[in-house]
Write an enzyme that holds these catalytic residues in place. Structure first.
Site, PDB file in Angstrom:
ATOM      1  N   GLU A  72       7.507  76.070 127.725  1.00  0.00           N
ATOM      2  CA  GLU A  72       6.057  75.895 127.889  1.00  0.00           C
ATOM      3  C   GLU A  72       5.672  74.417 127.986  1.00  0.00           C
ATOM      4  OE1 GLU A  72       3.400  79.144 126.107  1.00  0.00           O
ATOM      5  OE2 GLU A  72       4.960  78.859 124.602  1.00  0.00           O
ATOM      6  N   GLU A 110       9.938  84.791 123.599  1.00  0.00           N
ATOM      7  CA  GLU A 110       8.938  85.217 122.616  1.00  0.00           C
ATOM      8  C   GLU A 110       8.897  86.732 122.430  1.00  0.00           C
ATOM      9  OE1 GLU A 110       8.513  82.777 124.805  1.00  0.00           O
ATOM     10  OE2 GLU A 110       7.265  81.180 123.972  1.00  0.00           O
TER      11      GLU A 110
HETATM   12  N1  CAA Z   1      12.462  77.504 115.097  1.00  0.00           N
HETATM   13  C1  CAA Z   1      12.995  77.167 113.920  1.00  0.00           C
HETATM   14  N2  CAA Z   1      14.304  76.913 113.750  1.00  0.00           N
HETATM   15  C2  CAA Z   1      15.112  77.031 114.829  1.00  0.00           C
HETATM   16  C3  CAA Z   1      14.622  77.399 116.081  1.00  0.00           C
HETATM   17  C4  CAA Z   1      13.227  77.634 116.215  1.00  0.00           C
HETATM   18  N3  CAA Z   1      12.636  77.939 117.385  1.00  0.00           N
HETATM   19  N4  CAA Z   1      15.646  77.433 116.954  1.00  0.00           N
HETATM   20  C5  CAA Z   1      16.735  77.100 116.259  1.00  0.00           C
HETATM   21  N5  CAA Z   1      16.429  76.853 114.956  1.00  0.00           N
HETATM   22  C6  CAA Z   1      17.327  76.469 113.870  1.00  0.00           C
HETATM   23  C7  CAA Z   1      18.173  77.633 113.405  1.00  0.00           C
HETATM   24  O1  CAA Z   1      17.440  78.423 112.478  1.00  0.00           O
HETATM   25  C8  CAA Z   1      19.345  76.905 112.794  1.00  0.00           C
HETATM   26  O2  CAA Z   1      18.967  76.434 111.526  1.00  0.00           O
HETATM   27  P1  CAA Z   1      20.032  76.546 110.284  1.00  0.00           P
HETATM   28  O3  CAA Z   1      21.169  75.648 110.704  1.00  0.00           O
HETATM   29  O4  CAA Z   1      19.249  76.033 109.132  1.00  0.00           O
HETATM   30  O5  CAA Z   1      20.432  77.979 110.230  1.00  0.00           O
HETATM   31  C9  CAA Z   1      19.515  75.691 113.701  1.00  0.00           C
HETATM   32  O6  CAA Z   1      18.272  75.523 114.378  1.00  0.00           O
HETATM   33  C10 CAA Z   1      20.589  75.860 114.761  1.00  0.00           C
HETATM   34  O7  CAA Z   1      20.323  77.065 115.436  1.00  0.00           O
HETATM   35  P2  CAA Z   1      21.402  78.259 115.575  1.00  0.00           P
HETATM   36  O8  CAA Z   1      22.331  78.263 114.425  1.00  0.00           O
HETATM   37  O9  CAA Z   1      20.639  79.508 115.842  1.00  0.00           O
HETATM   38  O10 CAA Z   1      22.197  77.773 116.874  1.00  0.00           O
HETATM   39  P3  CAA Z   1      22.916  78.675 117.960  1.00  0.00           P
HETATM   40  O11 CAA Z   1      23.679  77.728 118.817  1.00  0.00           O
HETATM   41  O12 CAA Z   1      23.657  79.796 117.328  1.00  0.00           O
HETATM   42  O13 CAA Z   1      21.727  79.334 118.828  1.00  0.00           O
HETATM   43  C11 CAA Z   1      19.635  79.302 120.009  1.00  0.00           C
HETATM   44  C12 CAA Z   1      20.866  78.495 119.564  1.00  0.00           C
HETATM   45  C13 CAA Z   1      20.052  80.380 121.028  1.00  0.00           C
HETATM   46  C14 CAA Z   1      18.678  78.332 120.688  1.00  0.00           C
HETATM   47  C15 CAA Z   1      18.987  79.987 118.774  1.00  0.00           C
HETATM   48  O14 CAA Z   1      18.799  78.993 117.778  1.00  0.00           O
HETATM   49  C16 CAA Z   1      17.663  80.613 119.061  1.00  0.00           C
HETATM   50  O15 CAA Z   1      17.601  81.712 119.627  1.00  0.00           O
HETATM   51  N6  CAA Z   1      16.572  79.941 118.648  1.00  0.00           N
HETATM   52  C17 CAA Z   1      15.221  80.493 118.770  1.00  0.00           C
HETATM   53  C18 CAA Z   1      14.735  80.414 120.204  1.00  0.00           C
HETATM   54  C19 CAA Z   1      13.371  81.064 120.315  1.00  0.00           C
HETATM   55  O16 CAA Z   1      13.207  82.260 120.088  1.00  0.00           O
HETATM   56  N7  CAA Z   1      12.346  80.258 120.676  1.00  0.00           N
HETATM   57  C20 CAA Z   1      10.980  80.723 120.773  1.00  0.00           C
HETATM   58  C21 CAA Z   1      10.249  80.457 119.485  1.00  0.00           C
HETATM   59  S1  CAA Z   1       8.593  81.098 119.476  1.00  0.00           S
HETATM   60  C22 CAA Z   1       7.703  79.992 120.399  1.00  0.00           C
HETATM   61  O17 CAA Z   1       8.225  79.084 120.963  1.00  0.00           O
HETATM   62  C23 CAA Z   1       6.200  80.247 120.486  1.00  0.00           C
HETATM   63  C24 CAA Z   1       5.359  79.016 120.578  1.00  0.00           C
HETATM   64  O18 CAA Z   1       5.700  77.896 120.661  1.00  0.00           O
HETATM   65  C25 CAA Z   1       3.928  79.184 120.548  1.00  0.00           C
END
Ligand code: CAA
Length: 261
Positions: free
Chosen positions: A115, A135
């Protein structure tokens, strides 16, 4: 003292803003968005900065989205008041910035990360970059302006596919569907983004500003109004010192020097 979630640098006429929360893949929580806005204001107000590059710290992510822990930390109207309103205001400011803006993406640009890219003018991706709007998999939908920006920037069926499935796409596919400009080798990302920004920064800042306003405002106007708006803007441009400098430089077979007047 805790490290700032946003770093600002100047590289010649280019301002570089780095989102700096690599431990959580540069996820955007409220303090980070507020600091981003503060840093953005500094670059906007600095006349020596003629283009802005936004990137993420570390090799794993541009921005992995809104901070999910932060999003999940409140209930009710506080969502709108404390998060949605803030991120909307800040991304709109980014989108309407008078200076040209470029996203330089390494790794994940998901959710709020994609975004944010939609609010930046140009997007350069490193090989291996991953974009998407996951999302829906969280029981949400893109709400930082992404639904409306995406349907105005790429084909509606592709936009709906991305938002309905939450699928991630690779850098090549992002370029193929018109979501990004180019894919470059990982180790060349910042060089390429900065070179592009520097080439744009040599142009007239006044003309770029009026051109960007013409494009941004015109895209949401009816054709007659958009053409009248363009005519008004080009009339201002034609009367500028930079327009005379550009034309004189052509006739004198030299490189123009644009000052923004
Ligand atoms: N928010 C908070 N923490 C996040 C995050 C997020 N969006 N994305 C990653 N992290 C954190 C993880 O919780 C993790 O923290 P810990 O080490 O404390 O456990 C750290 O970052 C590393 O992440 P992963 O261990 O998950 O790393 P990975 O390589 O296994 O996976 C990833 C990477 C595929 C990007 C995965 O982290 C993921 O799916 N993240 C979320 C992506 C997502 O759904 N984004 C949309 C969020 S909602 C939104 O964006 C709405 C808005 O703004 C209005």
């Amino acid at each position: 003292m805790a490290e700032s979630p946003i770093r600002i640098e100047r590289k010649g006429a280019v301002g570089v803003l780095t989102i700096n929360r690599p431990k959580v893949l540069n996820a955007l929580d409220v303090p980070t968005i507020k600091e981003f806005a503060r840093a953005w204001g500094l670059l906007e107000d600095d006349a020596a900065v003629r283009a802005i590059v936004v990137t993420g710290a570390g090799e794993r992510a541009f921005v992995a989205g809104g901070d999910i822990a932060d999003l999940n930390s409140r209930r009710g109207i506080a969502h709108w008041q404390e998060f949605a309103e803030l991120i909307h205001r800040v991304f709109r400011r980014v989108e309407l910035c008078d200076k040209p803006t470029i996203g330089a993406v390494q790794g994940y640009a998901l959710g709020g990360g994609t975004e944010l890219l939609l609010a930046l003018d140009l997007r350069i991706l490193a090989e291996g970059a991953v974009l998407g709007l996951p999302e829906i998999t969280l029981g949400l939908f893109p709400g930082a302006g992404g639904t409306q920006r995406l349907i105005r920037q790429i084909a509606l069926c592709k936009a709906k596919e991305l938002m309905f499935t939450g699928d991630r796409i690779d850098a090549q596919r992002a370029v193929a569907i018109g979501l990004a400009n180019a894919v470059v080798p990982k180790d060349k990302l910042m060089d390429e983004a900065l070179a592009l920004a520097a080439r744009i920064a040599e142009k007239s800042p006044l003309v770029l500003k009026l051109l960007k306003r013409t494009l941004n405002a015109g895209a949401d106007m009816a054709m007659d109004a958009a053409l009248a708006h363009e005519q008004a803007m080009i009339s201002l441009v034609l009367d500028s010192e930079d327009a005379h400098e550009g034309c004189a430089a052509f006739l004198e077979k030299r490189k123009p020097v644009f000052t923004g007047r």
